[in-house]
Motif scaffolding. Structure first.
Motif, short mmCIF file in Angstrom:
data_model
loop_
_atom_site.label_atom_id
_atom_site.label_comp_id
_atom_site.label_asym_id
_atom_site.label_seq_id
_atom_site.Cartn_x
_atom_site.Cartn_y
_atom_site.Cartn_z
N GLN A 151 0.83 -1.36 -0.07
CA GLN A 151 -0.03 0.11 -0.08
C GLN A 151 0.64 1.35 0.01
O GLN A 151 1.94 1.36 0.84
CB GLN A 151 -0.78 0.19 1.22
N PHE A 152 0.54 2.32 -0.79
CA PHE A 152 1.14 3.46 -0.96
C PHE A 152 0.55 4.59 -0.42
O PHE A 152 -0.72 4.74 -1.07
CB PHE A 152 1.63 3.82 -2.48
N TYR A 153 0.81 5.21 0.43
CA TYR A 153 0.32 6.30 1.07
C TYR A 153 1.10 7.77 0.89
O TYR A 153 2.14 7.57 0.82
CB TYR A 153 0.10 6.18 2.79
N ARG A 154 0.18 8.72 1.05
CA ARG A 154 0.87 10.09 0.81
C ARG A 154 0.02 11.00 1.82
O ARG A 154 -0.98 11.04 2.03
CB ARG A 154 0.59 10.59 -0.57
N ASN A 155 0.90 12.06 2.21
CA ASN A 155 0.15 13.14 3.40
C ASN A 155 -0.17 14.27 2.37
O ASN A 155 0.97 14.96 2.01
CB ASN A 155 1.24 13.17 4.50
#
Length: 257
Positions: free
Chosen positions: A143-147
């Motif tokens: 899973q790739f997350y970004r803020n």
């Protein structure tokens, strides 16, 4: 692999190096594996397959340091009913007190009970995409997350290196297995295994290298190096057996006297 022979004088002379793995139980060397791979993570599965060929089974527990803790190695253990007692690289760091220096590390940002991940400033990460990776022995879902709240954040210079903001990568299955590792190692059995792993594994190398003054290999090529190490291991086991037998005889004599 190779190692620099004269690092400080820059003579560009190299010497070959071999990654030697030894598995021990009760102070005896049970199996060895020789590789040209400098990364210990890549040696665990070949070592265990060699162990299985030699004994026809797998050990129930294989305590080891953080150099062996990886997704593929954990999955291999699960596949062959080996309990997880191998540390992973951030395990000790996770147990340290949170400071201004380490609070920006990825291992500090974990999902809460509702599955939300927060940055040190309290902003939520957004799941951008999910990908299937087949690079290793076992496929994994990443899973790739970004803020999306990094713009104007007073902590950005310390937290985010990318101009697009702070990102995270997670594999839920890895996190689950790491939790299992921590729980196993915190048990009485886990603590004893870690103690014995330190005493036996490091002790055997110490006895061979220091006591027997065997601190370098005299042969080259993996097949010849393995033959040499097998002879060294046989010698170690014979000395161990003889010492144990003599101690047992002395104990019996004292009990009868």
């Amino acid at each position: 692999m190779h190692m620099k022979y004269d690092y400080y004088n820059h003579t560009n002379v190299f010497k070959p190096g071999y990654n030697v793995q030894m598995g021990s139980s009760n102070g005896y060397i049970r199996h060895i594996y020789v590789s040209g791979d400098a990364n210990d993570r890549n040696t665990y599965i070949p070592f265990m397959e060699g162990y299985h060929r030699a004994y026809g089974c797998f050990p129930r527990k294989t305590p080891a340091d953080a150099g062996y803790g990886s997704y593929d190695n954990y999955c291999y253990c699960k596949e062959h009913d080996i309990e997880l007692y191998m540390k992973y690289n951030t395990m000790h760091k996770e147990q340290e007190k949170v400071t201004d220096k380490n609070r920006f590390r990825s291992y500090r940002m974990k999902p809460d009970e509702e599955g939300n991940i927060y940055c040190p400033q309290g902003h939520t990460f957004t799941l951008e995409q999910t990908k299937e990776s087949v690079k290793g022995r076992y496929p994994r879902t990443i899973q790739f997350y970004r803020n999306e709240h990094c713009e104007g954040c007073p902590l950005r210079s310390q937290c985010a290196q990318s101009k697009h903001g702070r990102t995270l990568q997670r594999t839920d299955k890895v996190a689950e297995m790491q939790i299992e590792v921590r729980e196993n190692l915190l048990t009485e059995t886990g603590q004893e295994l870690l103690k014995q792993q330190s005493i036996q594994a490091e002790g055997i190398f110490g006895q061979i290298k220091q006591d027997q003054e065997y601190d370098r290999l005299w042969r080259r090529k993996e097949t010849m190096v393995k033959l040499e190490l097998l002879l060294v291991s046989i010698g170690h086991n014979l000395r161990k057996y003889h010492t144990h037998r003599m101690q047992k005889q002395k104990t019996n004599q004292k009990n009868h006297s």
